[in-house]
Design a protein around this motif. Sequence first.
Motif, PDB file in Angstrom:
ATOM      1  N   LEU A 110       0.865  -1.285   0.077  1.00  0.00           N
ATOM      2  CA  LEU A 110       0.168  -0.037   0.109  1.00  0.00           C
ATOM      3  C   LEU A 110       1.048   1.232   0.034  1.00  0.00           C
ATOM      4  N   LEU A 112      -0.381   5.166   0.713  1.00  0.00           N
ATOM      5  CA  LEU A 112      -1.380   5.982   1.206  1.00  0.00           C
ATOM      6  C   LEU A 112      -0.811   7.335   1.275  1.00  0.00           C
ATOM      7  N   LEU A 160      -7.334   2.922   3.796  1.00  0.00           N
ATOM      8  CA  LEU A 160      -7.908   2.035   2.559  1.00  0.00           C
ATOM      9  C   LEU A 160      -9.210   2.427   2.571  1.00  0.00           C
ATOM     10  N   ALA A 165      -5.732   5.302  -0.560  1.00  0.00           N
ATOM     11  CA  ALA A 165      -4.503   4.569  -1.199  1.00  0.00           C
ATOM     12  C   ALA A 165      -4.127   5.548  -2.702  1.00  0.00           C
TER      13      ALA A 165
END
Length: 281
Positions: A110, A112, A160, A165
């Motif tokens: 991920l 972010l 998320l 994201a």
Amino acid sequence: MSTVPTFLRKAMPPPPAPKGPISCGSFGLAAQGAPWKYTLHHDRAENFLLWITRGQGRVTINGIRRGVSMHSALYLPAGTLMSIDLPNTAQALYLESPAGLTGTLPKEPLLLRVRDSLAQAELTGAIDTMQRELAQRRPFLDDAIAAHVSLVGVWLNRQLRAGSADAPKEKAAERLTRRFAQMVTRDYRTPMLMADYAEALDVTPTHLTRVCRQCSGRTAADILTERKLHAARIALERPKPTVQQVARDLGFASPAYFTRFMQNHTGLSPSALRNRTKARA
């Protein structure tokens, strides 16, 4: 005798104890003196989280290079090919935890971009709290740390869900580079050359080289070389195994070829690198 009521013991089992080392704190201090541990392409047996609190830099995730800046959170599950390049002016916190410690951590990498100030403070506070726990070594440390890592997993999933994201649609070149990166993490200890990877991916070496350079700024051969070099340098920081065994473990045809490889990329022989580590200890 436990003072916890029976119904609570059954409904709320304690968090699992850590299955390996957990570390967290200043990324700059962790990388100090050995930036190659992060700048060279490599994958780790642990889950890794990087939280940038000041400045900007670049990261490469499974062969895809991305820019990162203040309030970027990078989460990489164990086994993700990675490279992190942050200048000295940047500031970041990190958390490294054993794979399988908690089920709340995401299964995929991920990146972010966290804009909410409360969420920013929550992650900073969580890592600071874990750092204090590890420093104070109070009773039930393992349970406390496992619980905090689980909460970080909850934080990641909340971000998320909130749409933080940074995940642009993957292009064909990025799909190929990612597949190559995943093969490297699996096979870098074998004698396979870049051309062998290209054949396995059903593309020409020229095409694989061009695509990897486009996506990561490095050629496919560079990525494979860096992964082997990182593993070699980690192994040579320890007194065992022997240099000959390290060469065999990394798929080199001979110890002499391994020595030339290390001299070309570090300026030192394997034995000299190992001796330098002993001198610093």
